[in-house]
Design an enzyme around this catalytic site. Structure first.
Site, PDB file in Angstrom:
ATOM      1  N   ARG A 156      14.411  21.825 -23.709  1.00  0.00           N
ATOM      2  CA  ARG A 156      13.283  20.864 -23.727  1.00  0.00           C
ATOM      3  C   ARG A 156      11.932  21.535 -23.474  1.00  0.00           C
ATOM      4  O   ARG A 156      11.033  20.969 -22.872  1.00  0.00           O
ATOM      5  CB  ARG A 156      13.492  19.742 -22.689  1.00  0.00           C
ATOM      6  N   SER A 223      14.990   9.808 -22.567  1.00  0.00           N
ATOM      7  CA  SER A 223      15.169  10.366 -21.217  1.00  0.00           C
ATOM      8  C   SER A 223      13.825  10.569 -20.539  1.00  0.00           C
ATOM      9  O   SER A 223      12.932  11.208 -21.105  1.00  0.00           O
ATOM     10  CB  SER A 223      15.861  11.724 -21.284  1.00  0.00           C
ATOM     11  N   GLU A 318      10.344  14.559 -18.544  1.00  0.00           N
ATOM     12  CA  GLU A 318      10.553  15.073 -19.900  1.00  0.00           C
ATOM     13  C   GLU A 318       9.371  14.742 -20.832  1.00  0.00           C
ATOM     14  O   GLU A 318       8.882  15.622 -21.531  1.00  0.00           O
ATOM     15  CB  GLU A 318      11.870  14.530 -20.469  1.00  0.00           C
TER      16      GLU A 318
END
Ligand SMILES: Cc1cc2nc3c(=O)[nH]c(=O)nc-3n(C[C@H](O)[C@H](O)[C@H](O)COP(=O)(O)OP(=O)(O)OC[C@H]3O[C@@H](n4cnc5c(N)ncnc54)[C@H](O)[C@@H]3O)c2cc1C
Length: 323
Positions: A156, A223, A318
């Site tokens: 990520r 998320s 995130e």
């Protein structure tokens, strides 16, 4: 356009506005814009489909909405303009019998958003297929191309998260002409015969549909937290207290642990606060019912604080926060 509402341009449906909103459809638009930005020193933000941003307030500057379109396929190489929809690209590649993207089916957002946080799902990351990312540096007006190594992809993460002045214009991917299913991920059922990539795509879409909440029904960004990475010593300590802790090996001293498991353990799956909450379907997804960001930011801080207190683990956001 001036003082435009951003409500329809962010999947959390926050009702904030920007001073100026510009849709770009060509490189000429971007070069012209870059000149203006350098002259006026105006603050700016780049927006794809707004499925991974948390807007914190009205934005005093220009929001640049990406509308660059076009996909070119030659042999197994795919060049896509960044304004294309990610899942449309997945479908086009499958139709052309090019394989690799099927596990990434159904991820919302634009192609240009995909390398920013190196989108991933069901054991596959977009970086597995990227040859290069082409950008226009809005602060200088230069075209800058990043090869795979220069993109510095990890879980990520990519170099682009640290360089918000780069407008990603185009990405070149290499796919495979041979279909090799990647079914190792735990939530993909193991008891079914798979003979095509289309079947993998429908399984993935079915799992996503069952587990994730659609932003149209309950505004969200997928998320909200990354899965934390901890040391072996820390993992062993946690395992001695919680033998059911979900974790994944990265290397001898790094382990990824499940943020969803941590949130469930503090009893916050399905937790409701004023105008927002933790999804009942998936504890990593925070859902919003408010026009402003305060409540969801408070909720995310509450979750982070409880997790630090109980497990000594720091959760990292995130999505990108913009203000
Ligand atoms: C229901 C749901 C499910 C999701 N599931 C997943 C998942 O399984 N896996 C996963 O990894 N993510 C997932 N996400 C997150 C999101 O889909 C991805 O991060 C997506 O790539 C974001 O693309 P976007 O165009 O919406 O980016 P935006 O939200 O518009 O932007 C995100 C960031 O990227 C920057 N950016 C966007 N386009 C450009 C560009 N052309 N040039 C430079 N910077 C740019 C923005 O400035 C911002 O900082 C999910 C989100 C939702 C709502």
């Amino acid at each position: 356009m001036t003082n435009k509402s951003l409500r329809n341009f962010n999947s959390l449906k926050f009702e904030y506005s920007c001073e100026s909103f510009l849709e770009v459809t060509s490189y000429e638009d971007l070069f012209k814009l870059s000149k203006e930005i350098r002259k006026s020193k105006t603050k700016y933000w780049i927006l794809g489909e707004g499925t991974n941003v948390v807007i914190l307030n009205d934005l005093k500057g220009i929001v640049i909405k990406n509308r660059l379109l076009g996909i070119t396929i030659t042999d197994n190489s795919v060049e896509s303009a960044s304004g294309e929809n990610w899942d449309d690209l997945v479908k086009v590649c499958l139709q052309k019998k090019l394989y690799g993207f099927e596990n990434l089916s159904g991820i919302p957002g634009s192609v240009g958003g995909s390398p920013i946080q190196n989108i991933g799902a069901y054991g596959v990351e977009v970086s597995n297929f990227i040859d290069y990312v082409e950008t226009i540096n809005l602060d200088t007006g230069n075209l800058e191309v990043f090869n795979f190594e220069e993109c510095k992809f990890s879980y990520r993460e990519s170099i682009f998260k640290k360089l918000p002045n780069l407008f990603i214009t185009k990405i070149k991917f290499s796919l495979s002409k041979v279909f090799k299913p990647n079914l190792a991920y735990e939530s993909i059922p193991k008891d079914i015969e798979i003979s095509s990539a289309e079947e993998v795509r429908s399984i993935i879409l079915k799992i996503r549909n069952e587990r994730l909440t659609k932003p149209e029904a309950q505004p969200n960004v997928g998320s909200f937290f990354k899965n934390p990475i901890i040391s072996k010593t820390h993992l062993d300590k946690l395992l001695s207290d919680y033998s059911d802790l979900k974790f994944y090996f990265i290397n001898e001293n790094q382990y990824k642990i499940s943020a969803a498991w941590l949130i469930e353990k503090i009893g916050m799956k399905g937790y409701e606060m004023k105008d927002c909450g933790v999804s009942k379907k998936h504890s990593l997804v925070l859902v919003n019912f408010s026009q402003k960001s305060e409540n969801i930011v408070d909720l995310s801080n509450k979750i982070k604080n409880e997790i630090v207190e109980k497990f000594e683990v720091e959760l990292e956001n995130e999505p990108t926060f913009i203000s």
